[in-house]
Motif scaffolding. Structure first.
Motif, mmCIF file in Angstrom:
data_model
loop_
_atom_site.group_PDB
_atom_site.id
_atom_site.type_symbol
_atom_site.label_atom_id
_atom_site.label_comp_id
_atom_site.label_asym_id
_atom_site.label_seq_id
_atom_site.Cartn_x
_atom_site.Cartn_y
_atom_site.Cartn_z
ATOM 1 N N LYS A 6 0.827 -1.197 0.000
ATOM 2 C CA LYS A 6 0.000 0.000 0.000
ATOM 3 C C LYS A 6 0.865 1.251 0.000
ATOM 4 O O LYS A 6 1.904 1.298 0.626
ATOM 5 C CB LYS A 6 -0.917 0.009 1.222
ATOM 6 N N GLN A 7 0.409 2.256 -0.712
ATOM 7 C CA GLN A 7 1.066 3.552 -0.675
ATOM 8 C C GLN A 7 0.575 4.274 0.579
ATOM 9 O O GLN A 7 -0.624 4.517 0.731
ATOM 10 C CB GLN A 7 0.704 4.371 -1.915
ATOM 11 N N PRO A 8 1.477 4.610 1.517
ATOM 12 C CA PRO A 8 1.013 5.278 2.737
ATOM 13 C C PRO A 8 0.467 6.669 2.434
ATOM 14 O O PRO A 8 0.816 7.286 1.426
ATOM 15 C CB PRO A 8 2.283 5.351 3.595
ATOM 16 N N GLN A 9 -0.380 7.142 3.316
ATOM 17 C CA GLN A 9 -1.046 8.419 3.116
ATOM 18 C C GLN A 9 -0.051 9.567 3.120
ATOM 19 O O GLN A 9 0.807 9.675 3.995
ATOM 20 C CB GLN A 9 -2.081 8.630 4.222
ATOM 21 N N LEU A 10 -0.165 10.441 2.125
ATOM 22 C CA LEU A 10 0.661 11.650 2.050
ATOM 23 C C LEU A 10 0.064 12.691 2.995
ATOM 24 O O LEU A 10 -1.114 13.049 2.880
ATOM 25 C CB LEU A 10 0.688 12.185 0.617
ATOM 26 N N LEU A 11 0.877 13.196 3.928
ATOM 27 C CA LEU A 11 0.372 14.107 4.952
ATOM 28 C C LEU A 11 0.943 15.520 4.859
ATOM 29 O O LEU A 11 0.331 16.458 5.361
ATOM 30 C CB LEU A 11 0.689 13.536 6.344
ATOM 31 N N TRP A 12 2.112 15.670 4.276
ATOM 32 C CA TRP A 12 2.772 16.988 4.279
ATOM 33 C C TRP A 12 3.684 17.090 3.075
ATOM 34 O O TRP A 12 4.330 16.109 2.685
ATOM 35 C CB TRP A 12 3.583 17.144 5.560
ATOM 36 N N GLN A 13 3.717 18.269 2.493
ATOM 37 C CA GLN A 13 4.673 18.552 1.427
ATOM 38 C C GLN A 13 5.306 19.909 1.696
ATOM 39 O O GLN A 13 4.659 20.810 2.242
ATOM 40 C CB GLN A 13 3.988 18.549 0.061
ATOM 41 N N PRO A 14 6.577 20.079 1.314
ATOM 42 C CA PRO A 14 7.264 21.354 1.597
ATOM 43 C C PRO A 14 6.627 22.507 0.843
ATOM 44 O O PRO A 14 6.154 22.353 -0.277
ATOM 45 C CB PRO A 14 8.694 21.082 1.127
ATOM 46 N N LYS A 15 6.633 23.657 1.510
ATOM 47 C CA LYS A 15 6.022 24.857 0.924
ATOM 48 C C LYS A 15 7.059 25.880 0.461
ATOM 49 O O LYS A 15 6.720 26.859 -0.191
ATOM 50 C CB LYS A 15 5.098 25.515 1.961
ATOM 51 N N LEU A 16 8.341 25.677 0.830
ATOM 52 C CA LEU A 16 9.337 26.715 0.562
ATOM 53 C C LEU A 16 9.919 26.637 -0.847
ATOM 54 O O LEU A 16 10.663 27.526 -1.263
ATOM 55 C CB LEU A 16 10.466 26.644 1.600
ATOM 56 N N ASP A 17 9.631 25.557 -1.578
ATOM 57 C CA ASP A 17 9.931 25.494 -3.005
ATOM 58 C C ASP A 17 11.380 25.859 -3.329
ATOM 59 O O ASP A 17 11.662 26.854 -3.994
ATOM 60 C CB ASP A 17 8.976 26.430 -3.766
ATOM 61 N N GLY A 18 12.297 25.048 -2.832
ATOM 62 C CA GLY A 18 13.700 25.224 -3.189
ATOM 63 C C GLY A 18 14.444 26.260 -2.390
ATOM 64 O O GLY A 18 15.580 26.620 -2.747
ATOM 65 N N ARG A 19 13.879 26.744 -1.295
ATOM 66 C CA ARG A 19 14.505 27.839 -0.548
ATOM 67 C C ARG A 19 14.921 27.423 0.861
ATOM 68 O O ARG A 19 14.971 28.258 1.756
ATOM 69 C CB ARG A 19 13.544 29.036 -0.487
ATOM 70 N N THR A 20 15.216 26.167 1.062
ATOM 71 C CA THR A 20 15.677 25.711 2.374
ATOM 72 C C THR A 20 17.201 25.597 2.392
ATOM 73 O O THR A 20 17.842 25.508 1.339
ATOM 74 C CB THR A 20 15.091 24.328 2.713
ATOM 75 N N PRO A 21 17.817 25.563 3.576
ATOM 76 C CA PRO A 21 19.265 25.332 3.650
ATOM 77 C C PRO A 21 19.690 24.008 3.014
ATOM 78 O O PRO A 21 20.814 23.909 2.500
ATOM 79 C CB PRO A 21 19.533 25.342 5.159
ATOM 80 N N MET A 22 18.836 22.995 3.026
ATOM 81 C CA MET A 22 19.162 21.743 2.345
ATOM 82 C C MET A 22 19.275 21.976 0.843
ATOM 83 O O MET A 22 20.199 21.469 0.179
ATOM 84 C CB MET A 22 18.102 20.680 2.644
ATOM 85 N N ASP A 23 18.340 22.762 0.279
ATOM 86 C CA ASP A 23 18.422 23.125 -1.136
ATOM 87 C C ASP A 23 19.704 23.895 -1.420
ATOM 88 O O ASP A 23 20.385 23.656 -2.426
ATOM 89 C CB ASP A 23 17.219 23.977 -1.542
ATOM 90 N N ASP A 24 20.020 24.838 -0.533
ATOM 91 C CA ASP A 24 21.227 25.647 -0.727
ATOM 92 C C ASP A 24 22.475 24.765 -0.748
ATOM 93 O O ASP A 24 23.367 24.958 -1.586
ATOM 94 C CB ASP A 24 21.363 26.692 0.389
#
Length: 676
Positions: A6-24
């Protein structure tokens, strides 16, 4: 066994769209190393395929002092076995405190807020200390330590709760190269003695009182009893909490020894020199004294700054006792320049909402808690988003246990939808998250997000040691390459015998770090699921599964309205041909265990998992044993059921409960509950 159908339920997706320190950081790696990494999982894959490049680059990227010398081309010697614990950045002088204490460029910004149980949050703001004030306190404390003849390599012990003084003593010890060790003052006498006798501190600081669950208890008698059993006896100073003890000099007497003209200096420690000592949470025998290095900070800041996006604008509330490695994890957020709230008291006093009141009052952005605390909030019928202003909150981080599918779903009904919920896994031994947050990726119910950068974590077949991560099957959680927060050594472990036995003897053919956890990876989502300790894996009739799968059902709605806690273990006595599974349940106040409830529990497990997962025995008990950090004690109970007489270690907060389970060694049918 992991269910990947089963595909588990999707509960959250990022809203910052490429602007996090991880992206940097991912873009930085792409530019510097000519990569085309698109996701955090891509970045992780590169970091473990190119560990030398990653660790050297990360050191410079995080801005540590001093910079790496030009002639250094490798982070560690990768030609030697991992079990030899190769030093990282050999020859590099690097001091933890020097790199942590100047993280906020504004000397007048608030560094620490000290809160004590019983404080009226509506009227009081707590004790506040600026970054300048903190550095001054550390300078004077380090000066006084030197005047007390404390030298580099000496042990500084603190029997203190999470507080401003705990932070000052840790950083002052680090600044001068002394080895810090902290113990929560509510730990029992034997627990304190068994730790301090091993590490022989030169100096001891102790809170005058413990404050917990509405009670204030003097530590005077316990401190005297501890000192009576220590040789040599450390010089001792008391930190006033509620009373002012007179048997020993106070922290003010200690500070009077400082020379006002002494500068804030940093000892020329190496990246690999001992920084602090934590203690294992093993449930039998004397605790292992796990020594961590100054370079631990690279792991702490990696998680705080890159995985969790921490900056000087953040406000941190991480609930932890000073006996837990999470206290030092909290220090990693502090080392990013964030305002940090230190709380001395119970998270449940006067009720389960108290920490949430702090989140609202101080506009907390990062809230560190545990699955058990969230369960208590759920059972209190609280809906935090309706009761508190949580508009500043951006991330809730939980550790110490696994969040169930239902807890994930409850969270996103009870907290603001934008909050990033992260369930993480690591440990006292690694002093870092092996599984961490991904601010750039989705959250699925019941799954942890991503492996920590640079951590070559794998899922191994429990018999062969070969990788089975791609299959979705559960197996031994291992790490295949060295990492800079491997402990330096265990204090008093001649020849590193216990060290190698603890981590490197799980497999004969592979030299790998065994975490002794049971893990699976969902091939469809890449999400990770922790199933419990590998030595607690249940195996009835050859069906292997983790206790966490059972807890996810029993401790979720609707059953958690009647059941307050549970413990799932197997029994296999010498005469048994197969393992039988026991599920012990503790009833919630006002509810009674009945045959109907037992049938409901078994039916819920059958429907959610399979008939083969249903425990043979479902039995009510008055309590289940937990460690002082709130973790269920499965292994010791399993040993008791199997016929062994177990002496609980001092890490078990309610050791009297373990002996209770002897009565179930020979049962062949479900008995009625009895009293302790």
């Amino acid at each position: 066994m992991a269910d990947t159908s089963k595909q588990p339920q999707l509960l959250w997706q990022p809203k910052l769209d490429g602007r996090t320190p991880m992206d940097d950081y991912r873009r930085h790696v792409n530019r510097r190393f000519h990569q085309n990494l698109k996701t955090s999982k891509d970045l992780h894959r590169w970091s473990v395929q190119q560990p030398q490049k990653f660790w050297m680059d990360l050191y410079d990227y995080l801005g540590f002092t001093p910079r790496l010398p030009r002639h250094m081309t490798k982070a560690y010697d990768d030609t030697v076995p991992m079990s030899s614990n190769p030093p990282f950045f050999p020859g590099l002088q690097m001091n933890y405190a020097e790199n942590a204490m100047f993280a906020n460029p504004d000397p007048n910004a608030i560094a620490l807020v000290g809160i004590r149980e019983g404080m009226d949050l509506a009227r009081e703001d707590g004790e506040q200390l600026t970054w300048h004030g903190f550095r001054e306190k550390v300078r004077l404390t380090a000066s006084a330590l030197r005047r007390c003849s404390v030298k580099q390599g000496d042990r500084v012990a603190a029997l203190v709760a999470n507080s401003i003084w705990a932070m000052i003593l840790f950083h002052a010890s680090a600044s001068m190269g002394a080895i810090f060790t902290s113990i929560s003052p509510e730990l029992g006498l034997e627990g304190c003695v068994s730790r301090l006798q091993q590490v022989t501190p030169s100096i001891l600081f102790a809170d005058s009182d413990t404050v917990y669950k509405g009670k204030t208890v003097s530590t005077s008698k316990k401190v005297q009893q501890i000192l009576d059993r220590l040789t040599p006896k450390p010089e001792t100073f008391i930190v006033p909490v509620a009373s002012r003890q007179t048997a020993y000099p106070s922290i003010d007497d200690f500070l009077s020894k400082a020379h006002k003209s002494d500068p804030l200096e940093f000892a020329p420690t190496s990246f690999n020199d001992p920084l602090m000592i934590c203690y294992s949470s093993g449930t039998t025998g004397a605790p292992k004294c796990i020594v961590h290095r100054h370079g631990l900070l690279i792991q702490l800041k990696k998680i705080a700054a890159i995985h969790n996006s921490t900056t000087t604008a953040d406000v941190i509330l991480q609930y932890s006792s000073t006996s837990w490695v999470v206290f030092y994890v909290m220090c990693g957020y502090f080392a990013c320049g964030a305002k940090t709230i230190v709380y001395n008291g119970s998270p449940m006093y006067p009720d389960a909402r108290q920490l949430l009141r702090m989140v609202e009052k101080y506009k907390v952005t990062y809230f560190g808690s545990s699955p058990r605390y969230l369960l208590e909030v759920e059972m209190s019928k609280s809906v935090p988003k309706d009761e508190f202003d949580l508009s500043a909150l951006r991330i809730v981080y939980t550790t110490g246990a696994t969040l169930s599918h239902e807890q994930y779903r409850w969270f996103y009904n009870a907290f603001p939808a934008a909050v990033h919920l992260c369930n993480t896994a690591g440990g006292t031994d690694t002093a870092t998250s092996l599984i961490a947050a991904d601010p750039c990726g989705p959250i699925h119910a019941g799954e942890m997000q991503v492996l920590g950068l640079g951590m070559d974590v794998d899922v191994a077949d429990p018999l062969t040691g070969e990788s089975i991560m791609h299959t979705g099957e559960a197996g031994e959680m291992i790490v295949r390459k060295p990492f800079p927060s491997m402990p330096c050594f265990f204090w008093g472990d001649d020849g590193n015998r216990k060290y190698k036995e603890s981590y490197f003897e799980r497999f004969d053919k592979f030299d790998v770090w065994a975490q002794h956890d049971w893990l699976s990876c969902n091939p469809k989502t890449g999400g990770l699921v922790m199933h419990g300790r590998s030595d607690g894996v249940l195996n009835p009739s050859g069906i292997r599964f983790g206790s966490g799968e059972i807890y996810a059902i029993v401790e979720a709605a609707p059953l958690n309205s009647k059941i307050s806690n549970s413990l799932c273990v197997g029994r296999r006595r010498p005469q048994d041909n197969d393992e039988e599974v026991f599920l012990f349940v503790v009833m919630a106040k006002g509810h009674t265990f009945t045959p109907e409830l037992s049938r409901s529990i078994k039916q819920a497990i059958r429907e959610a998992l399979s008939a083969r997962h249903v425990p043979k025995f479902v039995i009510e008990v008055p309590d289940v044993p937990v460690t002082i950090n709130g973790k269920k004690v499965e292994t010791a109970v399993k040993q008791v059921l199997g016929g062994k007489d177990v002496t609980p270690s001092n890490t078990v907060s309610n050791p009297e409960t373990i002996g209770y389970f002897k009565r179930f060694r020979d049962v062949e049918s479900e008995p009625r509950a009895a009293k302790l």
